[in-house]
Design an enzyme around this catalytic site. Sequence first.
Site, mmCIF file in Angstrom:
data_model
loop_
_atom_site.group_PDB
_atom_site.id
_atom_site.type_symbol
_atom_site.label_atom_id
_atom_site.label_comp_id
_atom_site.label_asym_id
_atom_site.label_seq_id
_atom_site.Cartn_x
_atom_site.Cartn_y
_atom_site.Cartn_z
ATOM 1 N N ASN A 5 -10.370 -3.563 0.876
ATOM 2 C CA ASN A 5 -9.902 -2.195 0.610
ATOM 3 C C ASN A 5 -10.716 -1.598 -0.532
ATOM 4 O OD1 ASN A 5 -8.529 -2.867 -1.983
ATOM 5 N ND2 ASN A 5 -7.274 -4.138 -0.634
ATOM 6 N N LYS B 238 11.290 -6.519 -3.367
ATOM 7 C CA LYS B 238 10.489 -7.622 -3.918
ATOM 8 C C LYS B 238 11.201 -8.274 -5.103
ATOM 9 C CE LYS B 238 6.114 -5.801 -2.327
ATOM 10 N NZ LYS B 238 4.757 -6.269 -2.108
HETATM 11 O O1 C5P Z 1 3.829 -4.115 -0.347
HETATM 12 P P1 C5P Z 1 2.667 -3.603 -1.128
HETATM 13 O O2 C5P Z 1 1.363 -4.272 -0.775
HETATM 14 O O3 C5P Z 1 2.507 -2.133 -1.145
HETATM 15 O O4 C5P Z 1 3.041 -3.992 -2.636
HETATM 16 C C1 C5P Z 1 2.184 -3.808 -3.689
HETATM 17 C C2 C5P Z 1 2.483 -4.771 -4.796
HETATM 18 O O5 C5P Z 1 2.696 -6.081 -4.261
HETATM 19 C C3 C5P Z 1 1.333 -4.918 -5.756
HETATM 20 O O6 C5P Z 1 1.866 -5.244 -7.031
HETATM 21 C C4 C5P Z 1 0.546 -6.076 -5.168
HETATM 22 O O7 C5P Z 1 -0.261 -6.714 -6.141
HETATM 23 C C5 C5P Z 1 1.651 -6.969 -4.637
HETATM 24 N N1 C5P Z 1 1.297 -7.737 -3.419
HETATM 25 C C6 C5P Z 1 1.301 -9.098 -3.456
HETATM 26 N N2 C5P Z 1 0.994 -9.825 -2.342
HETATM 27 C C7 C5P Z 1 0.731 -9.213 -1.174
HETATM 28 C C8 C5P Z 1 0.735 -7.808 -1.114
HETATM 29 C C9 C5P Z 1 1.025 -7.103 -2.261
HETATM 30 O O8 C5P Z 1 1.547 -9.664 -4.521
HETATM 31 N N3 C5P Z 1 0.448 -9.922 -0.105
#
Ligand code: C5P
Length: 409
Positions: free
Chosen positions: A207, A339
Site C-alpha cells: 500500500n 479490536k
Molecule cells: O482494520 P484496519 O486495518 O483498518 O485497522 C487499522 C489498525 O489495525 C492499525 O493500527 C493497524 O496497524 C492495525 N492492524 C493490525 N493488523 C492487521 C491490520 C491492521 O495490527 N492485520
Amino acid sequence: MKDKTIVLGVTGGIAAYKAALLASLLTKRGARVITVMTKGATRFITPLTLQSLTHLPVYTDIFDERDPSRITHIDLADSADLVVIAPATADFIARAAHGMADDLLSALLLATTAPVVFAPAMNVHMYGHPIVLRNLQTLREAGYHVAEPGEGPLACGYTGKGRLMEPEDIVEFMEMVLTPKRLHGMRVLVSAGPTRERIDPVRYLSNDSTGTMGYALAQAAWRMGATVTLVSGPVGIKPPVGVEVVSVESAGEMRTAVLGVANDQDAVIMAAAVADYRPALVSERKLKKGEGGRTLELIKNPDILAELCQSSNQRAYVVGFAAETHDAEFYAQKKLREKGADMLVLNNVLEPGAGFGAGTNRVTVFFADGDTVAVQRQPKLGVASEILALVAERLLRRRERKDALDPDA
Ligand code: C5P
C-alpha cells in the site's frame, strides 16, 4: 529550536569545519547561535565563517572585554538555553572534566546552568583511551549529555569510532535534551510503514504508506525520554536518532516482531498500514504471463492489534490507527470497540494535507472511555508529539490508579 539561544562551542580538531553546518542548521531552525571558539578552533575555521552563518558575533578571547558594564563569559552562560560543544576534542573534554576555566569556553561552561551537550570527535585510539573514557564519564556524572561519535573513516586515515555525530543528528539530540521527559523510564513500541505480501520473487501486494507518521511517533517518543523500538515495514526514510529499528517485510514478520516484545512495553502504537490480506500461495518462481486473465486467491492476515489487545497479560497501553476514506468516525469508533484498543487515532487519508506521504496531518483521537480529542493540522512530528502527550497522560493516570489500589506495590 525556534527563539532558543544556543551557545555553540567549537574546539580545535579537524571536525571544526562541520561546526559551520551545525551553526547553519540551527540558525535555519530559528535559534540565535552565539559561537565561542577556542584558540585551536580558529586554526581550522575562521570566526568570520561562523559570524556570516549565524549573523551574530563570535567570541574567541576571555580577555577581550569591550563593554565595561558586562562580563562576557557570565553573560553568555546566563543567556544560553543550551550549550553545545561540537566538536569536543580530547583536550577540551579533559579540561572540562577537571573544571579548568582558563579560556572563554571552559569558563562559561562552569558558569552556565543550561543543559550542555558534548559532541566528541577524535582519532579512534584517542576515543578508546581509558583516560578519555573516564573524562567523558566524569562529564556524564556532572549532568552533561554526550552525543556519541559515529563509526567510519576518520581524517587521520583510520576507520573506527570517533567521527563527529552528523550535524543533523546533533540538532536532533539537542531537541531531545530540550524536550520535557514526559515518558522518562517508559518503553514504547511503534510499528510503521506498509507491509509487503509476496506473490512471487519479484512481485508483491502493498500500500501507499511511507512510514512518515510512525517514524515521527518514534522520534517524538525518544525526545520525551522513552526507550523506543520501531518495527518498520519497507520504507525509504531515515530512521530517527536514538531508536532501535527492527526491519520486517510481511504482516507475519511484523506480528512476530511486535508480539515478541509487546509484554515488555508500557505502550504499543500500531501506526503501520498492515496488509489485511496476503496471497494464498507464494510462488517460488516468477509467475509467467498467460493468454487470459488471472485470479489471485487471498487469505486474511492475522490482526496484530486485535491479538495484542486480547492477550491476557497485564498489557501495555495500546494505540491503533485508522486510515479511512469515508464514514471515518463511524469506522473509527467501530474499530476501537471491536479490536479493544485503549486509544484510536483517526486520519482521513483523502483529506488534503493529511494521510499517506503528506508532510502534515490532522487527526481525531478516540479513547475507550469515550473521550475524544481533535489534533489540529500541523507537521507530522507535531501531531506525533500531541498523541504521545495524550499517551503519557493516560499512562500516568493508570499508574496513579494502580498505586491507589495497591499502595505497597
Ligand atoms: O482494520 P484496519 O486495518 O483498518 O485497522 C487499522 C489498525 O489495525 C492499525 O493500527 C493497524 O496497524 C492495525 N492492524 C493490525 N493488523 C492487521 C491490520 C491492521 O495490527 N492485520
